[in-house]
Design an enzyme around this catalytic site. Structure first.
Site, mmCIF file in Angstrom:
data_model
loop_
_atom_site.group_PDB
_atom_site.id
_atom_site.type_symbol
_atom_site.label_atom_id
_atom_site.label_comp_id
_atom_site.label_asym_id
_atom_site.label_seq_id
_atom_site.Cartn_x
_atom_site.Cartn_y
_atom_site.Cartn_z
ATOM 1 N N LYS A 22 84.462 -15.030 45.698
ATOM 2 C CA LYS A 22 85.488 -13.972 45.767
ATOM 3 C C LYS A 22 85.136 -12.977 46.864
ATOM 4 O O LYS A 22 85.983 -12.655 47.717
ATOM 5 C CB LYS A 22 85.555 -13.242 44.430
ATOM 6 C CG LYS A 22 86.322 -11.940 44.467
ATOM 7 C CD LYS A 22 86.403 -11.231 43.126
ATOM 8 C CE LYS A 22 85.218 -10.374 42.834
ATOM 9 N NZ LYS A 22 85.191 -9.049 43.475
ATOM 10 N N ASN A 23 83.881 -12.531 46.876
ATOM 11 C CA ASN A 23 83.525 -11.436 47.784
ATOM 12 C C ASN A 23 83.391 -11.887 49.231
ATOM 13 O O ASN A 23 83.428 -11.071 50.139
ATOM 14 C CB ASN A 23 82.263 -10.727 47.301
ATOM 15 C CG ASN A 23 82.540 -9.923 46.033
ATOM 16 O OD1 ASN A 23 83.710 -9.734 45.657
ATOM 17 N ND2 ASN A 23 81.500 -9.481 45.370
ATOM 18 N N CYS A 118 86.318 4.005 40.744
ATOM 19 C CA CYS A 118 86.578 2.879 39.837
ATOM 20 C C CYS A 118 85.576 3.024 38.698
ATOM 21 O O CYS A 118 84.744 3.910 38.687
ATOM 22 C CB CYS A 118 86.441 1.559 40.571
ATOM 23 S SG CYS A 118 84.772 1.007 40.741
ATOM 24 N N ARG A 123 82.245 5.387 44.633
ATOM 25 C CA ARG A 123 82.448 4.398 45.699
ATOM 26 C C ARG A 123 83.206 4.995 46.891
ATOM 27 O O ARG A 123 84.308 4.581 47.235
ATOM 28 C CB ARG A 123 83.165 3.166 45.154
ATOM 29 C CG ARG A 123 82.397 2.559 44.005
ATOM 30 C CD ARG A 123 83.027 1.287 43.507
ATOM 31 N NE ARG A 123 82.725 0.153 44.397
ATOM 32 C CZ ARG A 123 83.194 -1.070 44.154
ATOM 33 N NH1 ARG A 123 83.971 -1.301 43.137
ATOM 34 N NH2 ARG A 123 82.887 -2.057 44.999
ATOM 35 N N ASP A 308 75.634 -7.280 40.805
ATOM 36 C CA ASP A 308 76.760 -7.972 40.150
ATOM 37 C C ASP A 308 76.305 -8.935 39.067
ATOM 38 O O ASP A 308 77.140 -9.519 38.386
ATOM 39 C CB ASP A 308 77.594 -8.734 41.196
ATOM 40 C CG ASP A 308 78.303 -7.780 42.131
ATOM 41 O OD1 ASP A 308 78.822 -8.247 43.165
ATOM 42 O OD2 ASP A 308 78.331 -6.562 41.854
ATOM 43 N N ARG A 400 90.054 -11.170 37.551
ATOM 44 C CA ARG A 400 89.893 -10.763 38.954
ATOM 45 C C ARG A 400 88.825 -11.599 39.636
ATOM 46 O O ARG A 400 88.864 -11.828 40.830
ATOM 47 C CB ARG A 400 89.486 -9.287 39.018
ATOM 48 C CG ARG A 400 90.535 -8.326 38.546
ATOM 49 C CD ARG A 400 90.143 -6.907 38.843
ATOM 50 N NE ARG A 400 89.785 -6.763 40.260
ATOM 51 C CZ ARG A 400 89.377 -5.609 40.793
ATOM 52 N NH1 ARG A 400 89.261 -4.538 40.038
ATOM 53 N NH2 ARG A 400 89.079 -5.524 42.067
HETATM 54 C C1 EPZ Z 1 80.549 -5.106 47.517
HETATM 55 O O1 EPZ Z 1 81.192 -3.871 47.247
HETATM 56 C C2 EPZ Z 1 81.049 -6.069 46.448
HETATM 57 N N1 EPZ Z 1 82.510 -6.216 46.554
HETATM 58 C C3 EPZ Z 1 80.668 -5.539 45.056
HETATM 59 O O2 EPZ Z 1 81.076 -6.508 44.098
HETATM 60 C C4 EPZ Z 1 79.144 -5.400 45.004
HETATM 61 O O3 EPZ Z 1 78.784 -4.876 43.757
HETATM 62 C C5 EPZ Z 1 78.675 -4.471 46.129
HETATM 63 O O4 EPZ Z 1 79.123 -4.990 47.407
HETATM 64 C C6 EPZ Z 1 77.156 -4.340 46.181
HETATM 65 O O5 EPZ Z 1 76.576 -5.601 46.341
HETATM 66 C C7 EPZ Z 1 83.014 -6.993 47.527
HETATM 67 O O6 EPZ Z 1 82.299 -7.582 48.322
HETATM 68 C C8 EPZ Z 1 84.508 -7.104 47.575
HETATM 69 P P1 EPZ Z 1 78.695 -1.265 48.959
HETATM 70 P P2 EPZ Z 1 81.092 -2.654 48.335
HETATM 71 O O7 EPZ Z 1 79.503 -0.657 50.053
HETATM 72 O O8 EPZ Z 1 81.139 -3.213 49.707
HETATM 73 C C9 EPZ Z 1 77.871 3.329 48.083
HETATM 74 C C10 EPZ Z 1 82.138 -7.299 42.186
HETATM 75 O O9 EPZ Z 1 81.869 -7.151 40.989
HETATM 76 N N2 EPZ Z 1 78.700 3.565 49.283
HETATM 77 O O10 EPZ Z 1 77.528 -2.146 49.309
HETATM 78 O O11 EPZ Z 1 82.107 -1.645 47.953
HETATM 79 C C11 EPZ Z 1 78.708 2.809 46.922
HETATM 80 O O12 EPZ Z 1 79.297 3.900 46.229
HETATM 81 C C12 EPZ Z 1 82.065 -6.113 43.127
HETATM 82 O O13 EPZ Z 1 82.462 -8.383 42.719
HETATM 83 C C13 EPZ Z 1 78.799 4.860 49.788
HETATM 84 O O14 EPZ Z 1 78.214 5.802 49.257
HETATM 85 O O15 EPZ Z 1 79.631 -2.117 48.000
HETATM 86 C C14 EPZ Z 1 77.700 2.061 46.090
HETATM 87 O O16 EPZ Z 1 77.014 2.986 45.268
HETATM 88 C C15 EPZ Z 1 81.732 -4.836 42.391
HETATM 89 N N3 EPZ Z 1 79.572 5.078 50.891
HETATM 90 C C16 EPZ Z 1 76.736 1.494 47.140
HETATM 91 O O17 EPZ Z 1 76.947 2.272 48.342
HETATM 92 C C17 EPZ Z 1 80.255 4.062 51.520
HETATM 93 O O18 EPZ Z 1 80.933 4.317 52.544
HETATM 94 C C18 EPZ Z 1 76.970 0.021 47.464
HETATM 95 O O19 EPZ Z 1 78.268 -0.079 47.954
HETATM 96 C C19 EPZ Z 1 80.149 2.755 50.987
HETATM 97 C C20 EPZ Z 1 79.358 2.525 49.870
#
Ligand code: EPZ
Length: 422
Positions: A22-23, A118, A123, A308, A400
Site C-alpha cells: 500500500k505505502n 489523525c 502528523r 506499522d 484501507r
Molecule cells: C509513512 O507515513 C507511512 N504512510 C506510515 O504508514 C508510516 O507509519 C510512516 O511512514 C512511518 O514509517 C505511507 O507511506 C502512506 P513520516 P508518513 O513522515 O510519511 C513526523 C500505515 O499504517 N513528521 O515518516 O506520514 C510525523 O508526525 C501508515 O500504513 C513531522 O513532524 O510518516 C511522525 O511523527 C501510518 N513533520 C514522524 O515524523 C513532517 O513534515 C514520521 O512521519 C512529516 C512527518
C-alpha cells in the site's frame, strides 16, 4: 459500518498470498504527474486507500483505469485540469499530500490541503515544506491549504531533513527529478518503499543514486517518460500475517514474502521463540517450542523495527511468558489498541511512549473497536488466539490497508466472517 466476527482458538495452517505494498503504491501513483506519458503499475493491492488516491488523481485531470480486478492501474496525465488537492479527499488519507512535490515539479504550482490530525498523531508537514522551499518553492499556509509556487521552476539543492520522514523524502525525491541541477537529500528515509519509488522513477528516465541509504543524489532532467512497474511486496502485510501462526500456534507460509524486507521484525520474532524461514515461495512461520517468549521492542525508521508493526507485535506479546516493553518513538499516540486488548484480558500499562505488557495465559474474546489501520488488525490477531468470540467494529479502518482479510485468514483455517452493518 461493518464488523468482523472471529471465533478464536484454531491453530492456522496453509498459505497466505502477500499483496503489493500500500505505502509503495500511494507514492508510485502520484509519480504519474511527472510525465505526460502513461505510467502503468502492476501487483497493485485492492484497497480503499488506492481507490482514494485514484479519485484524487482523477480530480487533477489524470486518466486512471483499474484493470484486472484492480491489480493493474494504468494512468495518463497528458493534460492536467487542476493542481488543487481538496480537503475532503486529503483529510481521509494523509498520503494525498504526495501530489505536492510532483505538481510543483510539473506545473510550477500546487494547492494541497493540510491533512489535519489523525488518530495516531498530529502528523504536520513542516519537513515537506522546508525541503521543497530548499528547492526554490515558495509555500504559504492559507485557509488550511498549502499554496506552493515555483515561478521559475525548481532548482537542485542540498536538502537536509531534520527527521527521516518517509513522505517528505518521497515528495522531495519526486520534485527533484525535474529540478534544474543536482539535489542531495540528507538524512533521507531508507524504507523499501523509497527504493521502489526510485526504481520506478529511473525507469521513467530519472537519474537517482543512493536510494535506500540516508543520502540520495538526484540529477534533474528536462522530462520523464512513461513506464510499467510492479509494486513491491507489502512488508507490513507480510509482518502482520507472519504473526497469525505465531499467535495461534500453527504454521503458515506467506507467499511472495521477502525476509529482507522485515529483518529487524524477524529478529524480534526469533527472540520470541518464533521460527521464521525464507522458502522458495515466501516466508514460513511457526512456533519453535510451543511457547512465546517476552521481548522488548523499540520502533525506529527503517531498517529499525517498523512502527506499522508495533500494534500487531503487542497482540502477540499479550500471551508471552513474562514481561515485554514496547517503545513507540515515531508517533505520539499509537497505543490506542492497548485499552481494546485490555478488554480481552491483556495486562498492559502505558506510560508516555512505552507500553509494558505482562503476558497472560489466554485472552478472552470480547466486543472491541478498531481505531486506526494497524490497531484494527492487531485486534483481529488477538481474536484469532482468544477463547470465544471477538467482534471487531469499525473495520473500515482495516479495509484501507488489508485486502480481503477474512478470505486470506479463512483460507488457513480461521473462523472469521464479516458482519454487515444492519
Ligand atoms: C509513512 O507515513 C507511512 N504512510 C506510515 O504508514 C508510516 O507509519 C510512516 O511512514 C512511518 O514509517 C505511507 O507511506 C502512506 P513520516 P508518513 O513522515 O510519511 C513526523 C500505515 O499504517 N513528521 O515518516 O506520514 C510525523 O508526525 C501508515 O500504513 C513531522 O513532524 O510518516 C511522525 O511523527 C501510518 N513533520 C514522524 O515524523 C513532517 O513534515 C514520521 O512521519 C512529516 C512527518
Amino acid at each position: 459500518m461493518d464488523s468482523i466476527l472471529i471465533r478464536g482458538g484454531t491453530p492456522l495452517h496453509g498459505e497466505i498470498p502477500i499483496a503489493g505494498a500500500k505505502n509503495a503504491c500511494l507514492a508510485l501513483m502520484p509519480a504519474t504527474l511527472l510525465s505526460e506519458e502513461p505510467l502503468t503499475l502492476t501487483n497493485v493491492p485492492r484497497l480503499s486507500d488506492i481507490k482514494t488516491m485514484s479519485l484524487l488523481l482523477q480530480s487533477l485531470g489524470v486518466e486512471v483505469s483499474a484493470l484486472q480486478d484492480g491489480k493493474v492501474v494504468a494512468m495518463s496525465s497528458h493534460g492536467l485540469a487542476s493542481s488543487c488537492a481538496d480537503y475532503d479527499i486529503v483529510r481521509k488519507m494523509r498520503a494525498s499530500n504526495l501530489v505536492l512535490g510532483p505538481l510543483l515539479a510539473r506545473e510550477g504550482q500546487a494547492v494541497v490541503s493540510l491533512p489535519g490530525g489523525c488518530a495516531i498523531g498530529a502528523r504536520p508537514m513542516d519537513i515537506h515544506v522546508e525541503a521543497l522551499e530548499a528547492l526554490g518553492a515558495e509555500i504559504e499556509l492559507r485557509d488550511g491549504y498549502l499554496h506552493a509556487v515555483a515561478k521559475s521552476g525548481l532548482k537542485g539543492a542540498i536538502v537536509p531533513l531534520r527527521f527521516a520522514s518517509v513522505g517528505a523524502t518521497e515528495n522531495t525525491l519526486m520534485a527533484a527529478t525535474l529540478a534544474r541541477g543536482t539535489t542531495v537529500i540528507e538524512n533521507a528515509a531508507r524504507e523499501p518503499e523509497i527504493v521502489d519509488l526510485a526504481t520506478c522513477l529511473r525507469k521513467m528516465g530519472a537519474r537517482i543514486e543512493g536510494d535506500g541509504t540516508s543520502r540520495i543524489e538526484i540529477e534533474g532532467v528536462d522530462r520523464l517518460t512513461g513506464a510499467t512497474h510492479p509494486v513491491i511486496a507489502d512488508r507490513i502485510e507480510l509482518g502482520t500475517y507472519m504473526l497469525a501462526p505465531a499467535i495461534t500456534g500453527g504454521e503458515v507460509e506467506c507467499i511472495g514474502g521477502r525476509l529482507d524486507l522485515v529483518e529487524s521484525f524477524a529478529e524480534k520474532l526469533d527472540a520470541a521463540e518464533i521460527s521464521v524461514e525464507q522458502t522458495q515461495r515466501g516466508v514460513k512461520v511457526s512456533r519453535r517450542n510451543g511457547r512465546i517468549g517476552a521481548v522488548d521492542v523499540a520502533t525506529a525508521p527503517f531498517p529499525g523495527f517498523p512502527t506499522d508493526l508495533q500494534a500487531q507485535m503487542m497482540a502477540l506479546l499479550c500471551t508471552a511468558e513474562g514481561v515485554s516493553h514496547l517503545e513507540e518513538t515515531i508517533f505520539e499516540n499509537r497505543f490506542m489498541h492497548a485499552p481494546e486488548l485490555t478488554r480481552m484480558g491483556a495486562e498492559i500499562e502505558v506510560h508516555g511512549g512505552t507500553a509494558t505488557v505482562t503476558g497472560v495465559e489466554r485472552l478472552k474474546g470480547a466486543p472491541v473497536m478498531a481505531t486506526d489501520l494497524r490497531a484494527s488488525v492487531s485486534l483481529i490477531l488477538a481474536g484469532l488466539a482468544a477463547e470465544g468470540e471477538t467482534l471487531v467494529s469499525r473495520v473500515y479502518h482495516l479495509d484501507r490497508g488489508y485486502e480481503h482479510v477474512e478470505e486470506k485468514l479463512s483460507a488457513v483455517g480461521a473462523r472469521i466472517e464479516r458482519v454487515a452493518a444492519t
